[in-house]
Structure formats: C-alpha cells, structure tokens
Scaffold this motif. Structure first.
Motif, mmCIF file in Angstrom:
data_model
loop_
_atom_site.group_PDB
_atom_site.id
_atom_site.type_symbol
_atom_site.label_atom_id
_atom_site.label_comp_id
_atom_site.label_asym_id
_atom_site.label_seq_id
_atom_site.Cartn_x
_atom_site.Cartn_y
_atom_site.Cartn_z
ATOM 1 N N GLN A 93 -2.821 3.682 -10.304
ATOM 2 C CA GLN A 93 -1.365 3.825 -10.333
ATOM 3 C C GLN A 93 -0.681 2.527 -9.930
ATOM 4 O O GLN A 93 0.333 2.141 -10.518
ATOM 5 C CB GLN A 93 -0.944 4.954 -9.400
ATOM 6 C CG GLN A 93 -1.320 6.342 -9.888
ATOM 7 C CD GLN A 93 -1.061 7.410 -8.838
ATOM 8 O OE1 GLN A 93 -1.152 7.156 -7.629
ATOM 9 N NE2 GLN A 93 -0.732 8.605 -9.287
ATOM 10 N N THR A 94 -1.232 1.867 -8.938
ATOM 11 C CA THR A 94 -0.648 0.609 -8.483
ATOM 12 C C THR A 94 -0.742 -0.448 -9.573
ATOM 13 O O THR A 94 0.221 -1.175 -9.848
ATOM 14 C CB THR A 94 -1.349 0.114 -7.210
ATOM 15 O OG1 THR A 94 -1.215 1.119 -6.184
ATOM 16 C CG2 THR A 94 -0.742 -1.179 -6.724
ATOM 17 N N ARG A 101 0.834 -1.191 0.000
ATOM 18 C CA ARG A 101 0.000 0.000 0.000
ATOM 19 C C ARG A 101 0.869 1.240 0.000
ATOM 20 O O ARG A 101 0.972 1.945 0.989
ATOM 21 C CB ARG A 101 -0.917 0.018 1.228
ATOM 22 C CG ARG A 101 -1.867 -1.145 1.321
ATOM 23 C CD ARG A 101 -2.557 -1.169 2.666
ATOM 24 N NE ARG A 101 -3.238 0.102 2.940
ATOM 25 C CZ ARG A 101 -3.362 0.618 4.149
ATOM 26 N NH1 ARG A 101 -2.829 0.012 5.189
ATOM 27 N NH2 ARG A 101 -4.015 1.746 4.323
ATOM 28 N N SER A 115 -2.896 5.516 -5.985
ATOM 29 C CA SER A 115 -4.259 5.105 -6.287
ATOM 30 C C SER A 115 -4.234 3.678 -6.820
ATOM 31 O O SER A 115 -3.181 3.134 -7.182
ATOM 32 C CB SER A 115 -4.872 6.033 -7.324
ATOM 33 O OG SER A 115 -4.214 5.863 -8.571
ATOM 34 N N THR A 116 -5.412 3.081 -6.877
ATOM 35 C CA THR A 116 -5.517 1.731 -7.430
ATOM 36 C C THR A 116 -5.018 1.699 -8.864
ATOM 37 O O THR A 116 -4.295 0.783 -9.270
ATOM 38 C CB THR A 116 -6.974 1.250 -7.363
ATOM 39 O OG1 THR A 116 -7.388 1.182 -5.999
ATOM 40 C CG2 THR A 116 -7.118 -0.117 -8.001
#
Length: 219
Positions: A28-29, A20, A25-26
């Motif tokens: 970006q991850t 995390r 952000s989701t």
C-alpha cells in the motif's frame, strides 16, 4: 518499568513517524508513492520533481520514501513499469488466451479508449517522451524499449494474421506498426492540448478499421 529511583514509570508509546502510516502494508505504501510520483512527473517532468515533493504528497518522511526507492531514477523506473503492467492487465482482462492477429490491433484500440479516461498517465507518458529523447535521461532506455515492443507486437500480429489467412500476404506489417505507434502518441498530445475537440479513441479506431479494410481478409 522502574526508574533509577525505584518508582514505577510508564513508557509512553513511541510515535509513528510519517514514514510508517498506521496499518499500511508495504504494498500500500509503495502504491501511494508511485501514484504521487506519477502525478508529479506528469505535472512537472522528471527533472523538476523532487523526492521531497513526492514524499510530501505520499504522506511520508523523506527517509520513509528512500527506504522504498533509494533514488529518483529507481522511482521513475517503477512508475513506468507500473504503467506498462496496468496496461497489460487491462488488455488481458476477460480473455482466456493471448491475443493473436487482428485481436492485437483491437487491443490497441481498447488501450487508447482506456487512456482517454486516464489523463494523468497519458500526461506522464507524453511529458517523459519529450524529456527521454535525451540519451542521458533515466527514462531513455525504457522509452526506446516501449516503442520497440509495441512495434514488434503489432508487426507480429499482422504476420500472424497473414499466416492465419486473415490478412493479405503483401501487407506492409512493419510500416503499419510504425504508423500505429506514431498515431497513438500523436493523438495523445492533441487530446491533452484540446480534449473537447479530439476523440483519440474514435480517431484511432477509425484508422485501424481503414487498415483492416485495406489489408485484411475474411470476416
């Protein structure tokens, strides 16, 4: 908060795990994961790439990686889908209407030129092409559909050019489409092996020009 003995205590802030990253952000991850996976798949191939390796390169824990992609097969599908989406976005850029006729073939020239600046993606595709010939490989269905879609798009483009009066009625649309796909794939392999000696964009553009001179009509 207060401890059992009545003394005030302060809870230390929870540490953010590697899965995390702060502020990520989701989207970006996921993009970090896909970029890492694309590089490793290209370098090592699908079977030799581990989820642990992808997680390490992406800066995540394996738990964090599995939260987004529960299996390596799902990760591969997402990597391949990302490649195709980026290609479509690049080809559509700056055009108000869908390409038609010889414009589609011009787009293929642009795509080969674009790929000459995207060595990791080209290496990924070429590596997986060899592996995915195995019907049991998770990328087999994607590869078959990828080639079929390219052939169908190029075939339809010539048929449209015939209908528009821009190509000869006897143009062998399907044959030319198969040759184009084979040439693109073959040039990519030669370019990866010897990039200083092979200009795949120029070679493919010259071949398309030959096809257009032979079968095209009008200006």
């Amino acid at each position: 908060m207060t401890s059992d003995s009545g003394r005030a205590t302060t809870r230390s802030p929870s540490r953010r795990g590697r899965g995390r990253p702060k502020g990520a952000s989701t989207a970006q991850t996921r993009e970090r994961i896909l970029a890492a996976a694309a590089d490793l798949f290209a370098e090592r191939g699908f079977h030799a790439t581990s989820m642990t390796g992808v997680a390490e390169i992406a800066g995540l824990s394996q738990t964090g990686l599995l939260h987004h992609f529960p299996s390596k097969e799902e990760l591969l599908a997402a990597v391949l889908g990302r490649r195709d989406l980026r290609d479509l976005q690049a080809l559509a850029e700056g055009r108000g209407a869908p390409a038609r006729g010889w414009q589609v073939w011009d787009d293929m020239v642009s795509l080969v030129r674009l790929n000459s600046h995207r060595e990791p993606l080209v290496r990924l595709f070429s590596t997986l092409t060899g592996e995915a010939l195995d019907p049991e490989h998770p990328g087999h269905g994607w590869l078959r559909q990828h080639h079929r879609s390219a052939r169908e798009a190029l075939t339809r483009a010539i048929l449209d050019a015939v209908a528009d009066g821009d190509a000869r009625p006897d143009a062998p649309a399907g044959q030319l489409a198969r040759q184009a796909v084979a040439l693109m794939d073959g040039l990519q392999v030669q370019w990866l092996m010897d990039p200083a000696a092979v200009d795949m964009a120029a070679d493919f553009a010259a071949w398309v020009e030959t096809v257009r001179d032979r079968w095209g009509l009008g200006t």
